[in-house]
Enzyme design. Structure first.
Site, PDB file in Angstrom:
ATOM      1  CG  ASP A   1     -10.959  26.622  39.142  1.00 52.48           C
ATOM      2  OD1 ASP A   1     -12.199  26.704  39.291  1.00 52.48           O
ATOM      3  OD2 ASP A   1     -10.244  25.913  39.860  1.00 52.48           O
TER       4      ASP A   1
ATOM      5  CE1 TYR B   1     -18.334  23.211  35.476  1.00 50.79           C
ATOM      6  CE2 TYR B   1     -17.726  22.917  33.170  1.00 50.79           C
ATOM      7  CZ  TYR B   1     -18.567  23.451  34.129  1.00 50.79           C
ATOM      8  OH  TYR B   1     -19.637  24.219  33.743  1.00 50.79           O
TER       9      TYR B   1
ATOM     10  CG  PHE C   1     -19.716  28.873  32.399  1.00 47.63           C
ATOM     11  CD1 PHE C   1     -20.276  28.694  33.667  1.00 47.63           C
ATOM     12  CD2 PHE C   1     -19.125  30.091  32.113  1.00 47.63           C
ATOM     13  CE1 PHE C   1     -20.248  29.705  34.615  1.00 47.63           C
ATOM     14  CE2 PHE C   1     -19.085  31.114  33.060  1.00 47.63           C
ATOM     15  CZ  PHE C   1     -19.650  30.922  34.309  1.00 47.63           C
TER      16      PHE C   1
ATOM     17  CG  HIS D   1     -21.507  32.166  39.278  1.00 44.43           C
ATOM     18  ND1 HIS D   1     -21.933  30.857  39.147  1.00 44.43           N
ATOM     19  CD2 HIS D   1     -20.304  32.239  38.668  1.00 44.43           C
ATOM     20  CE1 HIS D   1     -21.002  30.170  38.501  1.00 44.43           C
ATOM     21  NE2 HIS D   1     -20.002  30.984  38.192  1.00 44.43           N
TER      22      HIS D   1
END
Length: 220
Positions: free
Chosen positions: A66, A68, A79, A187
């Site tokens: 989701d 920031y 990202f 990740h």
């Protein structure tokens, strides 16, 4: 008159979704949230990933979680942060791997130039309340973005799907594996990057695949 074969737009591809009950409920929820709380990204940037990367240009799909939830960070691309904003930890690690892989250094956390070249930076959830991660989880966004993944997979060939972390890897069952390349690793978060993200060389692997299929490579 010769018939011209025009690829569908995002609206053509997703038109049915906008009429479904879950999306109408999601829309009501989002409108209410923006009226009563501080929500990111700004409304005009919710669908920024789609606006910057039209269907006919998609070469790579990067799946995030989701947006920031800090001020001025989110702008509708997974990202990525807006220009002149401090680079978040996961993106720092992505840049470390980019440098190790292709000897490319990046100073800005804004990934619009990737999006403009065909990298769809798709979060699973497209909005968030300020300061509260996952605050818009299970409101309908996941169903919408899973439909996006399915339809890209169904309508296009030779797409690279980049699945970083277990959350993104759950989306794998929406991809027709025979037609595409799926790259998986842990990740890039500081909590997991040393367990297999570093050294995974995703950027060179993507470009090798694109080159093999006579698709213009990404300038990372």
């Amino acid at each position: 008159m010769k018939k011209v074969n025009i690829e569908p737009s995002w609206f053509d591809l997703l038109n049915d979704e906008f009429e479904k009950d879950y999306f109408l409920m999601l829309r009501k929820f989002i409108i209410s949230e923006y009226k009563t709380k501080e929500i990111f990204p700004p409304p005009k940037l919710i669908f920024n990933a789609f606006n910057l990367t039209p269907v006919n240009k998609v070469k790579v799909v990067v799946i995030g979680q989701d947006p920031y939830h800090g001020l001025n960070q989110a702008h509708g691309l997974a990202f990525s942060v807006q220009n002149k904003v401090k680079i978040p930890p996961s993106l720092k690690n992505i840049y470390k791997e980019l440098y190790a892989d292709l000897n490319i250094k990046r100073d800005s956390g804004c990934l619009e130039n990737w999006a403009n070249q065909g990298v769809l930076l798709l979060n699973s959830v497209l909005t968030v309340q300020s300061g509260i991660a996952n605050s818009h989880k299970n409101k309908g966004w996941e169903q919408f973005t899973e439909s996006v993944i399915s339809k890209i997979s169904e309508k296009k060939k030779n797409i690279v799907f980049l699945l970083w972390g277990s959350y993104a890897q759950k989306k794998e069952n929406h991809i027709f594996k025979n037609d595409h390349l799926i790259l998986k690793s842990v990740h890039p978060s500081p909590l997991s990057a040393y367990n297999g993200f570093f050294g995974s060389k995703p950027f060179s692997k993507i470009n090798s695949f694109l080159k093999k299929h006579n698709i213009k490579e990404i300038v990372w």
